[in-house]
Design a protein around this motif. Sequence first.
Motif, PDB file in Angstrom:
ATOM      1  N   ARG A   1       0.828  -1.198   0.000  1.00 55.38           N
ATOM      2  CA  ARG A   1       0.000   0.000   0.000  1.00 55.38           C
ATOM      3  C   ARG A   1       0.868   1.255   0.000  1.00 55.38           C
ATOM      4  N   VAL A   2       1.949   1.230   0.752  1.00 54.53           N
ATOM      5  CA  VAL A   2       2.882   2.354   0.770  1.00 54.53           C
ATOM      6  C   VAL A   2       3.433   2.585  -0.631  1.00 54.53           C
ATOM      7  N   GLN A   3       3.861   1.518  -1.301  1.00 59.60           N
ATOM      8  CA  GLN A   3       4.439   1.650  -2.640  1.00 59.60           C
ATOM      9  C   GLN A   3       3.422   2.156  -3.649  1.00 59.60           C
ATOM     10  N   GLU A   4       2.157   1.789  -3.483  1.00 56.27           N
ATOM     11  CA  GLU A   4       1.126   2.304  -4.386  1.00 56.27           C
ATOM     12  C   GLU A   4       1.022   3.820  -4.270  1.00 56.27           C
ATOM     13  N   LEU A   5       1.144   4.334  -3.065  1.00 60.40           N
ATOM     14  CA  LEU A   5       1.120   5.781  -2.878  1.00 60.40           C
ATOM     15  C   LEU A   5       2.422   6.415  -3.344  1.00 60.40           C
ATOM     16  N   HIS A   6       3.535   5.702  -3.195  1.00 57.78           N
ATOM     17  CA  HIS A   6       4.816   6.246  -3.647  1.00 57.78           C
ATOM     18  C   HIS A   6       4.798   6.560  -5.138  1.00 57.78           C
ATOM     19  N   ILE A   7       4.266   5.663  -5.945  1.00 55.18           N
ATOM     20  CA  ILE A   7       4.290   5.918  -7.385  1.00 55.18           C
ATOM     21  C   ILE A   7       3.358   7.084  -7.728  1.00 55.18           C
ATOM     22  N   LYS A   8       2.282   7.246  -6.991  1.00 56.29           N
ATOM     23  CA  LYS A   8       1.400   8.396  -7.209  1.00 56.29           C
ATOM     24  C   LYS A   8       2.142   9.685  -6.875  1.00 56.29           C
ATOM     25  N   VAL A   9       2.859   9.709  -5.748  1.00 53.35           N
ATOM     26  CA  VAL A   9       3.637  10.886  -5.357  1.00 53.35           C
ATOM     27  C   VAL A   9       4.713  11.180  -6.393  1.00 53.35           C
ATOM     28  N   ILE A  10       5.386  10.149  -6.871  1.00 46.38           N
ATOM     29  CA  ILE A  10       6.443  10.340  -7.874  1.00 46.38           C
ATOM     30  C   ILE A  10       5.874  10.976  -9.131  1.00 46.38           C
ATOM     31  N   HIS A  11       4.748  10.499  -9.594  1.00 45.41           N
ATOM     32  CA  HIS A  11       4.141  11.087 -10.793  1.00 45.41           C
ATOM     33  C   HIS A  11       3.750  12.553 -10.560  1.00 45.41           C
ATOM     34  N   ILE A  12       3.241  12.860  -9.381  1.00 39.89           N
ATOM     35  CA  ILE A  12       2.896  14.254  -9.068  1.00 39.89           C
ATOM     36  C   ILE A  12       4.149  15.111  -9.064  1.00 39.89           C
ATOM     37  N   LEU A  13       5.229  14.624  -8.453  1.00 41.60           N
ATOM     38  CA  LEU A  13       6.479  15.382  -8.417  1.00 41.60           C
ATOM     39  C   LEU A  13       6.992  15.665  -9.829  1.00 41.60           C
ATOM     40  N   ILE A  14       6.952  14.656 -10.688  1.00 44.16           N
ATOM     41  CA  ILE A  14       7.425  14.843 -12.063  1.00 44.16           C
ATOM     42  C   ILE A  14       6.573  15.897 -12.772  1.00 44.16           C
ATOM     43  N   GLU A  15       5.264  15.816 -12.579  1.00 45.73           N
ATOM     44  CA  GLU A  15       4.397  16.817 -13.214  1.00 45.73           C
ATOM     45  C   GLU A  15       4.703  18.222 -12.702  1.00 45.73           C
ATOM     46  N   LEU A  16       4.921  18.368 -11.394  1.00 48.92           N
ATOM     47  CA  LEU A  16       5.231  19.681 -10.834  1.00 48.92           C
ATOM     48  C   LEU A  16       6.552  20.216 -11.380  1.00 48.92           C
ATOM     49  N   VAL A  17       7.536  19.337 -11.521  1.00 49.57           N
ATOM     50  CA  VAL A  17       8.820  19.743 -12.114  1.00 49.57           C
ATOM     51  C   VAL A  17       8.601  20.221 -13.544  1.00 49.57           C
ATOM     52  N   GLU A  18       7.865  19.442 -14.319  1.00 51.55           N
ATOM     53  CA  GLU A  18       7.600  19.843 -15.705  1.00 51.55           C
ATOM     54  C   GLU A  18       6.816  21.150 -15.786  1.00 51.55           C
ATOM     55  N   ARG A  19       5.823  21.315 -14.933  1.00 51.46           N
ATOM     56  CA  ARG A  19       5.040  22.549 -14.968  1.00 51.46           C
ATOM     57  C   ARG A  19       5.923  23.765 -14.704  1.00 51.46           C
ATOM     58  N   ALA A  20       6.939  23.596 -13.837  1.00 53.32           N
ATOM     59  CA  ALA A  20       7.831  24.709 -13.529  1.00 53.32           C
ATOM     60  C   ALA A  20       8.865  24.942 -14.616  1.00 53.32           C
ATOM     61  N   LEU A  21       9.429  23.857 -15.160  1.00 53.42           N
ATOM     62  CA  LEU A  21      10.562  23.993 -16.090  1.00 53.42           C
ATOM     63  C   LEU A  21      10.154  23.935 -17.546  1.00 53.42           C
ATOM     64  N   GLN A  22       9.009  23.353 -17.832  1.00 50.51           N
ATOM     65  CA  GLN A  22       8.512  23.268 -19.209  1.00 50.51           C
ATOM     66  C   GLN A  22       7.041  23.689 -19.248  1.00 50.51           C
ATOM     67  N   PRO A  23       6.740  24.934 -18.901  1.00 55.31           N
ATOM     68  CA  PRO A  23       5.339  25.357 -18.786  1.00 55.31           C
ATOM     69  C   PRO A  23       4.560  25.255 -20.092  1.00 55.31           C
ATOM     70  N   LEU A  24       5.245  25.284 -21.241  1.00 58.26           N
ATOM     71  CA  LEU A  24       4.533  25.182 -22.513  1.00 58.26           C
ATOM     72  C   LEU A  24       3.903  23.802 -22.697  1.00 58.26           C
ATOM     73  N   ASN A  25       4.372  22.816 -21.927  1.00 60.99           N
ATOM     74  CA  ASN A  25       3.750  21.488 -21.982  1.00 60.99           C
ATOM     75  C   ASN A  25       2.414  21.444 -21.257  1.00 60.99           C
ATOM     76  N   TYR A  26       2.081  22.528 -20.532  1.00 60.24           N
ATOM     77  CA  TYR A  26       0.849  22.568 -19.757  1.00 60.24           C
ATOM     78  C   TYR A  26       0.074  23.842 -20.068  1.00 60.24           C
ATOM     79  N   PRO A  27      -0.471  23.952 -21.284  1.00 58.77           N
ATOM     80  CA  PRO A  27      -1.180  25.184 -21.663  1.00 58.77           C
ATOM     81  C   PRO A  27      -2.462  25.381 -20.846  1.00 58.77           C
TER      82      PRO A  27
END
Length: 195
Positions: A169-195
């Motif tokens: 169950r912990v690992q299931e939440l870990h992958i969700k957190v990882i995906h959120i972190l990646i999206e937040l990084v992209e939104r900050a560094l590649q904002p054109l990918n998130y119009p």
Amino acid sequence: MIEHIRANLVEAREALDHLINDDAQLANVEAGAALLIDSLRSGRRVISCGNGGSMCDAMHLAEELSGRFRENRPAMAAVAISDPSYITCVANDYGYDQVFARFVEGNGSAGDVLFAISTSGSSASVVLAAQAARAKGMRVVGLTGRPGSQLEQCADICICTSAGRYADRVQELHIKVIHILIELVERALQPLNYP
């Protein structure tokens, strides 16, 4: 059997609901993303590590950052400590507890981020890597499943997704957190990918 399947899904949903309503951990996710963004924006890199399923998650984080998440964009500097030749060499010569710390000592630099994953928060190999990272002037983002862990004590930011008795169950939440972190990084560094 259907009831067992349903019970597993309900338990997973309850764990996710618990995280959704944990404002302190959501703030830690935001703070962890800020460290990753700052490091990558400054031309530094992310080094990730973990054991077993957590190694798979560490590799997933690194490949999504250095490869691609949702849309095309420039590669980001990220690597997982996952080379079997390297790991078995260090484990043989220095003991398994040193496999991640030795890599950090040899490859980490001040300003880099170590993304350290341990469902228990007490894996010696991951804790020692976090200590080695701090000694090199790196910042540490921990991802655990147990509050008050050894890893939490070594991390600048520790995201704890406590979710019951078992690591799955912990690992299931870990992958969700990882995906959120990646999206937040992209939104900050590649904002054109998130119009």
